[in-house]
Design a protein around this motif. Structure first.
Motif, mmCIF file in Angstrom:
data_model
loop_
_atom_site.group_PDB
_atom_site.id
_atom_site.type_symbol
_atom_site.label_atom_id
_atom_site.label_comp_id
_atom_site.label_asym_id
_atom_site.label_seq_id
_atom_site.Cartn_x
_atom_site.Cartn_y
_atom_site.Cartn_z
ATOM 1 N N UNK A 180 0.849 -1.191 0.000
ATOM 2 C CA UNK A 180 0.000 0.000 0.000
ATOM 3 C C UNK A 180 0.887 1.243 0.000
ATOM 4 N N UNK A 181 0.714 2.087 -1.020
ATOM 5 C CA UNK A 181 1.537 3.289 -1.156
ATOM 6 C C UNK A 181 0.643 4.501 -1.420
ATOM 7 N N UNK A 182 1.186 5.687 -1.157
ATOM 8 C CA UNK A 182 0.486 6.931 -1.484
ATOM 9 C C UNK A 182 1.228 7.632 -2.612
ATOM 10 N N UNK A 183 0.516 8.435 -3.341
ATOM 11 C CA UNK A 183 1.099 9.189 -4.446
ATOM 12 C C UNK A 183 2.259 10.064 -3.968
ATOM 13 N N UNK A 184 2.101 10.637 -2.776
ATOM 14 C CA UNK A 184 3.081 11.590 -2.263
ATOM 15 C C UNK A 184 4.449 10.957 -2.011
ATOM 16 N N UNK A 185 4.487 9.639 -1.825
ATOM 17 C CA UNK A 185 5.751 8.978 -1.513
ATOM 18 C C UNK A 185 6.432 8.388 -2.747
ATOM 19 N N UNK A 186 5.873 8.678 -3.918
ATOM 20 C CA UNK A 186 6.412 8.130 -5.163
ATOM 21 C C UNK A 186 6.921 9.261 -6.050
ATOM 22 N N UNK A 187 7.769 8.912 -7.008
ATOM 23 C CA UNK A 187 8.217 9.932 -7.959
ATOM 24 C C UNK A 187 6.987 10.444 -8.709
#
Length: 260
Positions: A180-187
């Protein structure tokens, strides 16, 4: 009938006080009492931030060393040294300021209800970010990425292709799973492409980032949960106390006559 009981109670108190005042050690005529011992143990534990206290003999030896240093300093009249007097003034002023703040906060306590109310008001205003359960396949060229997309469209397993062909070895072992990831933590390019996908969809065109070319698949979408009250209540309390201290400073300035 109560007089004997009163006498016994008074005697017990006197015995306790005498024990408290009884010297544990005498150095050059200066007695250190049980009260001195207990106060030193308390201060020592606060400084070392531990509940583990050495045996009594070790503590007493420390107290002896400290008292000998104190006596030697007085014998050499270091208490009259201008540098000592200046530092003592600074320590006194700092202690006074600290006590002023502590007294103000003690007289204006932030209740649990206030902390809870702040949490309830703010938590409804916070827009929690979406979380995506995502997989990806990372390759070096756009051509490779397009070829993999073609294989997915023919029905090949996204996970198996990720395991066999992704250059991101960490996620490849998990069939491309990023959790589970958020947009803010990705390039940015990856995050922007991911948030446009619905559950079960994958990118039909390769996504470029500084790492290479990605094919992204979203397998789940949910809103990130707000932190539980018990996890953040002390942070909230500290924040409110900081505001209180600022307010205290403003109040003092408002009453003061300041000439610059």
């Amino acid at each position: 009938m109560f007089k004997p009981l009163i006498r016994i109670s008074v005697l017990s108190c006197l015995v306790s006080l005498n024990a408290y005042a009884k010297p544990v050690v005498t150095i050059n005529g200066i007695s250190l009492t049980q009260q001195d011992y207990e106060q030193y143990v308390e201060i020592r534990s606060q400084k070392t931030k531990t509940n583990v206290t050495p045996d009594k003999r070790t503590i007493i030896e420390e107290m002896i060393d400290r008292e000998l240093l104190r006596q030697d300093a007085l014998n050499n009249k270091l208490d009259q040294d201008p540098k000592f007097i200046e530092q003592l003034k600074q320590l006194r002023d700092n202690l006074l300021m600290s006590f002023a703040l502590q007294t103000y906060l003690a007289n204006n306590k932030i209740t649990d209800a206030t902390v809870r109310n702040f949490y309830n008001q703010r938590i409804t205003q916070i827009k929690m970010p979406k979380q995506y359960k995502a997989r990806h396949i990372l390759v070096e060229t756009e051509t490779e990425a397009k070829a993999i997309i073609a294989e997915i469209e023919k029905g090949k397993s996204f996970g198996k292709l990720a395991k066999a062909k992704s250059s991101d070895l960490g996620s490849a072992k998990q069939n491309g799973n990023l959790g589970w990831v958020t947009k803010q933590k990705l390039v940015p390019s990856f995050g922007n492409a991911m948030e446009k996908l619905a559950k079960g969809e994958y990118t039909k065109t390769p996504v470029k980032s500084r790492f290479g070319w990605h094919i992204i698949k979203v397998e789940g979408i949910k809103f990130q949960q707000a932190p539980a009250f018990n996890l953040v209540k002390e942070q909230i309390r500290n924040g409110l106390q900081s505001q209180q201290m600022q307010q205290y400073s403003f109040q003092l300035r408002a009453k003061a006559k300041i000439i610059k």
